[in-house]
Design a protein around this motif. Structure first.
Motif, PDB file in Angstrom:
ATOM      1  N   ARG A   1       0.839  -1.214   0.000  1.00  0.00           N
ATOM      2  CA  ARG A   1       0.000   0.000   0.000  1.00  0.00           C
ATOM      3  C   ARG A   1       0.861   1.247   0.000  1.00  0.00           C
ATOM      4  NH1 ARG A   1      -4.684  -1.847   3.179  1.00  0.00           N
ATOM      5  NH2 ARG A   1      -6.097  -2.433   1.502  1.00  0.00           N
ATOM      6  N   GLU A   2       1.866   1.235   0.857  1.00  0.00           N
ATOM      7  CA  GLU A   2       2.717   2.425   1.014  1.00  0.00           C
ATOM      8  C   GLU A   2       3.541   2.675  -0.247  1.00  0.00           C
ATOM      9  OE1 GLU A   2       2.056   3.823   4.013  1.00  0.00           O
ATOM     10  OE2 GLU A   2       3.314   5.552   3.528  1.00  0.00           O
ATOM     11  N   VAL A   3       3.982   1.595  -0.884  1.00  0.00           N
ATOM     12  CA  VAL A   3       4.742   1.725  -2.140  1.00  0.00           C
ATOM     13  C   VAL A   3       3.810   2.197  -3.262  1.00  0.00           C
ATOM     14  CG1 VAL A   3       5.888   0.339  -3.941  1.00  0.00           C
ATOM     15  CG2 VAL A   3       6.559   0.070  -1.559  1.00  0.00           C
ATOM     16  N   ALA A   4       2.587   1.629  -3.260  1.00  0.00           N
ATOM     17  CA  ALA A   4       1.649   1.911  -4.361  1.00  0.00           C
ATOM     18  C   ALA A   4       1.251   3.381  -4.418  1.00  0.00           C
ATOM     19  CB  ALA A   4       0.403   1.040  -4.198  1.00  0.00           C
ATOM     20  N   CYS A   5       1.270   4.054  -3.274  1.00  0.00           N
ATOM     21  CA  CYS A   5       0.799   5.445  -3.301  1.00  0.00           C
ATOM     22  C   CYS A   5       1.943   6.439  -3.512  1.00  0.00           C
ATOM     23  CB  CYS A   5      -0.019   5.759  -2.054  1.00  0.00           C
ATOM     24  SG  CYS A   5       0.950   5.759  -0.553  1.00  0.00           S
ATOM     25  N   ARG A   6       3.136   5.964  -3.825  1.00  0.00           N
ATOM     26  CA  ARG A   6       4.263   6.872  -4.099  1.00  0.00           C
ATOM     27  C   ARG A   6       4.543   6.916  -5.594  1.00  0.00           C
ATOM     28  NH1 ARG A   6       6.087   8.570   1.160  1.00  0.00           N
ATOM     29  NH2 ARG A   6       4.707   7.293   2.423  1.00  0.00           N
ATOM     30  N   GLU A   7       4.636   8.137  -6.103  1.00  0.00           N
ATOM     31  CA  GLU A   7       4.901   8.357  -7.533  1.00  0.00           C
ATOM     32  C   GLU A   7       6.195   7.707  -8.013  1.00  0.00           C
ATOM     33  OE1 GLU A   7       3.547  10.933 -10.157  1.00  0.00           O
ATOM     34  OE2 GLU A   7       1.993   9.692  -9.215  1.00  0.00           O
ATOM     35  N   GLU A   8       7.178   7.660  -7.120  1.00  0.00           N
ATOM     36  CA  GLU A   8       8.508   7.229  -7.578  1.00  0.00           C
ATOM     37  C   GLU A   8       8.645   5.708  -7.701  1.00  0.00           C
ATOM     38  OE1 GLU A   8       7.769   8.686  -4.599  1.00  0.00           O
ATOM     39  OE2 GLU A   8       9.477   8.550  -3.225  1.00  0.00           O
ATOM     40  N   PHE A   9       7.570   4.985  -7.311  1.00  0.00           N
ATOM     41  CA  PHE A   9       7.639   3.517  -7.387  1.00  0.00           C
ATOM     42  C   PHE A   9       6.508   2.963  -8.233  1.00  0.00           C
ATOM     43  CE2 PHE A   9       9.119   4.477  -2.950  1.00  0.00           C
ATOM     44  CZ  PHE A   9      10.457   4.265  -3.205  1.00  0.00           C
ATOM     45  N   GLU A  10       6.782   1.782  -8.768  1.00  0.00           N
ATOM     46  CA  GLU A  10       5.739   0.970  -9.371  1.00  0.00           C
ATOM     47  C   GLU A  10       5.783  -0.367  -8.676  1.00  0.00           C
ATOM     48  OE1 GLU A  10       4.729   0.501 -13.717  1.00  0.00           O
ATOM     49  OE2 GLU A  10       6.757   1.314 -13.736  1.00  0.00           O
ATOM     50  N   TYR A  11       4.647  -0.997  -8.500  1.00  0.00           N
ATOM     51  CA  TYR A  11       4.666  -2.311  -7.851  1.00  0.00           C
ATOM     52  C   TYR A  11       4.005  -3.354  -8.746  1.00  0.00           C
ATOM     53  CZ  TYR A  11      -0.333  -2.222  -7.053  1.00  0.00           C
ATOM     54  OH  TYR A  11      -1.692  -2.216  -7.261  1.00  0.00           O
ATOM     55  N   ARG A  12       4.369  -4.581  -8.561  1.00  0.00           N
ATOM     56  CA  ARG A  12       3.690  -5.732  -9.144  1.00  0.00           C
ATOM     57  C   ARG A  12       3.639  -6.793  -8.049  1.00  0.00           C
ATOM     58  NH1 ARG A  12       2.895  -2.262 -12.149  1.00  0.00           N
ATOM     59  NH2 ARG A  12       3.245  -2.154 -14.402  1.00  0.00           N
ATOM     60  N   ILE A  13       2.618  -7.643  -8.105  1.00  0.00           N
ATOM     61  CA  ILE A  13       2.482  -8.694  -7.096  1.00  0.00           C
ATOM     62  C   ILE A  13       2.464 -10.044  -7.800  1.00  0.00           C
ATOM     63  CG2 ILE A  13       1.030  -9.650  -5.257  1.00  0.00           C
ATOM     64  CD1 ILE A  13      -0.206  -6.814  -4.965  1.00  0.00           C
ATOM     65  N   PHE A  14       3.414 -10.884  -7.454  1.00  0.00           N
ATOM     66  CA  PHE A  14       3.457 -12.252  -7.982  1.00  0.00           C
ATOM     67  C   PHE A  14       2.777 -13.131  -6.937  1.00  0.00           C
ATOM     68  CE2 PHE A  14       5.385 -16.337  -8.979  1.00  0.00           C
ATOM     69  CZ  PHE A  14       5.399 -16.335 -10.382  1.00  0.00           C
ATOM     70  N   ALA A  15       1.575 -13.609  -7.262  1.00  0.00           N
ATOM     71  CA  ALA A  15       0.771 -14.356  -6.278  1.00  0.00           C
ATOM     72  C   ALA A  15       0.761 -15.826  -6.643  1.00  0.00           C
ATOM     73  CB  ALA A  15      -0.654 -13.819  -6.258  1.00  0.00           C
ATOM     74  N   THR A  16       1.170 -16.659  -5.719  1.00  0.00           N
ATOM     75  CA  THR A  16       1.304 -18.075  -6.036  1.00  0.00           C
ATOM     76  C   THR A  16       1.021 -18.908  -4.779  1.00  0.00           C
ATOM     77  OG1 THR A  16       2.796 -19.676  -7.067  1.00  0.00           O
ATOM     78  CG2 THR A  16       3.839 -18.007  -5.690  1.00  0.00           C
ATOM     79  N   GLY A  17       1.467 -20.171  -4.768  1.00  0.00           N
ATOM     80  CA  GLY A  17       1.331 -21.016  -3.577  1.00  0.00           C
ATOM     81  C   GLY A  17      -0.120 -21.254  -3.178  1.00  0.00           C
ATOM     82  N   MET A  18      -0.366 -21.192  -1.864  1.00  0.00           N
ATOM     83  CA  MET A  18      -1.701 -21.473  -1.346  1.00  0.00           C
ATOM     84  C   MET A  18      -2.742 -20.488  -1.856  1.00  0.00           C
ATOM     85  SD  MET A  18      -0.745 -22.358   2.596  1.00  0.00           S
ATOM     86  CE  MET A  18      -2.416 -22.490   3.199  1.00  0.00           C
TER      87      MET A  18
ATOM     88  N   SER B   1      -8.302  -6.409  -1.949  1.00  0.00           N
ATOM     89  CA  SER B   1      -7.580  -5.374  -1.197  1.00  0.00           C
ATOM     90  C   SER B   1      -7.367  -4.128  -2.043  1.00  0.00           C
ATOM     91  CB  SER B   1      -6.222  -5.903  -0.743  1.00  0.00           C
ATOM     92  OG  SER B   1      -6.387  -7.027   0.047  1.00  0.00           O
ATOM     93  N   GLY B   2      -7.767  -4.185  -3.290  1.00  0.00           N
ATOM     94  CA  GLY B   2      -7.692  -2.988  -4.134  1.00  0.00           C
ATOM     95  C   GLY B   2      -6.440  -2.915  -4.987  1.00  0.00           C
ATOM     96  N   PHE B   3      -5.623  -3.953  -4.979  1.00  0.00           N
ATOM     97  CA  PHE B   3      -4.418  -3.948  -5.819  1.00  0.00           C
ATOM     98  C   PHE B   3      -4.794  -4.400  -7.223  1.00  0.00           C
ATOM     99  CE2 PHE B   3      -2.639  -4.901  -1.503  1.00  0.00           C
ATOM    100  CZ  PHE B   3      -2.103  -3.637  -1.303  1.00  0.00           C
ATOM    101  N   ASP B   4      -4.110  -3.836  -8.224  1.00  0.00           N
ATOM    102  CA  ASP B   4      -4.493  -4.220  -9.575  1.00  0.00           C
ATOM    103  C   ASP B   4      -3.354  -4.771 -10.432  1.00  0.00           C
ATOM    104  OD1 ASP B   4      -3.354  -1.768  -9.524  1.00  0.00           O
ATOM    105  OD2 ASP B   4      -5.010  -0.698 -10.466  1.00  0.00           O
ATOM    106  N   HIS B   5      -2.149  -4.807  -9.947  1.00  0.00           N
ATOM    107  CA  HIS B   5      -1.063  -5.361 -10.771  1.00  0.00           C
ATOM    108  C   HIS B   5      -0.670  -6.725 -10.209  1.00  0.00           C
ATOM    109  CE1 HIS B   5      -0.787  -1.505 -12.670  1.00  0.00           C
ATOM    110  NE2 HIS B   5      -0.626  -0.926 -11.496  1.00  0.00           N
ATOM    111  N   ILE B   6      -1.523  -7.694 -10.437  1.00  0.00           N
ATOM    112  CA  ILE B   6      -1.335  -9.008  -9.803  1.00  0.00           C
ATOM    113  C   ILE B   6      -1.082 -10.057 -10.878  1.00  0.00           C
ATOM    114  CG2 ILE B   6      -2.432 -10.756  -8.341  1.00  0.00           C
ATOM    115  CD1 ILE B   6      -4.289  -8.385  -7.383  1.00  0.00           C
TER     116      ILE B   6
END
Ligand code: UDP
Length: 418
Positions: A37-54, A70-75
């Motif tokens: 969340r904290e990374v996602a709201c900063r202009e200087e960062f981009e995030y991606r989430i690699f979701a796996t496992g359980m 949770s409102g994330f969209d780069h999954i």
């Protein structure tokens, strides 16, 4: 939903730091979420989430949907195993390395963030190290039982940056040869959520998960991979004890470590009994509200020794899974023995003040503060083992000054007569 690679540059033309979070279970996602969340709201960062496992297994509640909710969209969802009952952890590791490796080479991040001690965590650290990509490890330097202990320290050695919960963890990493400048003490990120005002009410939790009873305990029991041999007897003992007690229980399914099929089979015998509500998994915030109002946590989950003390909720910590971990007056240690479990339930510690051993809820801010320093991004990919001065007394080890001091390792000989 569309698949997006990293953006070529930020709004003002500058390139943004690309941060890839790897999550394999509800357990690590709850802790990564405040950081994402904290990374996602900063202009200087981009995030991606690699979701796996359980996250990707319907048997365990398909918790990838929690990530979407949770409102994330780069999954990027990736199935690293099938839902068969007897998980082969080595194959899961291999599959995750393969899938994540493909991802990282196709969409190279600047930083891979992993949490804790799961097989997917190890895969993330291996892929980062082998692709010369910075790896940040959250909550290393802890000690516990089961194979988690081995995985956690292996991940630390493969990581370039460490974000730990407290000073004890920092010192352990230094003992492992990690440099002090690579370690930041930020607290445990779940405490951010625990102390926030964004938790649902108990009425919402009851309604959402159809919990009909009033007072209750929480039962969470996972396999210990180094003790699978006697697992069937141990879980039978635990289940028999909670049945003999007069308590109501919310029972959460175990994780998918080797042996979980045996636990699940036994625990599911409680289904249909009105004193027990069995659930594959609860949303993190809902689980926290449940925890806050519980009479006790029973079993061998890390939540009994890390999260329950934050709310002053007693824990009956069973067996060796949390061996060597934090001790606090709210935690009662017992073995898988029916009489001891029942006695612990009858004589729970009372009025224990909250513990802030794992932080005060500032982790996400401290984490992003670190990511905003140019020094962090200049971290050398070539790690150095930092020797320590070991004094042989109660002094905590300290780093030697490279090139000036020599390590003094006065290790006593074992088995040699004097
Ligand atoms: N947790 C959760 N939902 C659940 C059960 C647990 O969000 O239904 C969270 C819990 O708060 C803790 C984490 O998952 O932060 C770890 O729990 P678990 O017992 O699954 O794993 P462990 O850390 O003991 O391996």
């Amino acid at each position: 939903m569309s698949v997006d690679a990293w953006s070529p540059s930020g709004p003002a033309g500058q390139s943004r730091r690309r941060v890839l979070f790897v999550t394999g279970t509800r357990a690590d996602f709850g802790k990564l979420k405040p950081l994402i969340r904290e990374v996602a709201c900063r202009e200087e960062f981009e995030y991606r989430i690699f979701a796996t496992g359980m996250h990707m297994l319907s048997r365990y509640g398909l918790t990838v949907n929690e990530i979407y909710r949770s409102g994330f969209d780069h999954i990027y969802p990736y199935v690293n195993q099938d839902g068969s009952v007897n998980t082969q952890m080595d194959l899961v590791l291999a599959n995750t390395i393969q899938g994540l490796g493909h991802f990282v080479r196709e969409f190279p991040p600047d930083l891979i963030v992993v949490h804790g001690d799961r097989v997917e965590t190890l895969a993330g650290a291996i892929v980062g190290a082998l692709n010369n990509t910075l790896v940040a490890h959250i909550e290393g330097g802890e000690i516990s039982g089961t194979v988690d202990e081995l995985i956690r320290h292996a991940v630390s050695k493969l990581s370039h940056l460490h974000f730990v919960a407290n000073d004890d963890a920092r010192v352990r990493l230094m003992q492992m040869g990690e440099t002090c400048e690579s370690i930041s003490v930020i607290g445990s990120p779940d405490v951010d959520v625990m102390l926030s005002d964004s938790l649902p009410s108990m009425d919402e939790v009851r309604a959402h998960y159809d919990i009909a009873f009033g007072h209750y305990g929480i039962l969470l029991y996972h396999p210990v991979t180094t003790e699978v041999a006697g697992l069937r007897e141990r879980i039978a003992t635990v289940v028999s004890a909670v049945q003999r007690s007069d308590w109501n229980f919310v029972v959460l399914y175990p994780n998918n470590d080797t042996g979980s099929d045996v636990i699940l089979e036994t625990v599911l015998k409680l289904q249909g009994n009105s004193r027990f509500r069995c659930l594959p998994s609860m949303r993190f915030e809902y689980f926290l509200t449940l925890l806050k109002h519980a009479r006790a946590v029973v079993g061998n989950s890390s939540c009994g020794v890390r999260e329950a003390p934050v709310y002053g909720v007693p824990s009956v910590n069973i067996g060796t899974r949390q061996a060597n971990r934090y001790r606090y007056p709210s935690i009662v240690d017992v073995l898988e023995d029916e009489t001891s479990i029942l006695a612990a339930l009858d004589h729970l510690p009372r009025a224990i003040p909250p513990s802030f051993h794992f932080g005060r809820g500032q982790s996400a801010k401290l984490f992003v503060g670190s990511l905003q320093t140019p020094r962090m991004w200049a971290t050398p990919r070539q790690k150095q083992f930092r020797d320590m001065v070991v004094n042989g007394d109660q002094d905590r080890p300290r780093e030697i000054v490279p090139g000036v001091e020599r390590p003094d390792r006065r290790v006593p000989a074992i088995g040699v007569s004097q």
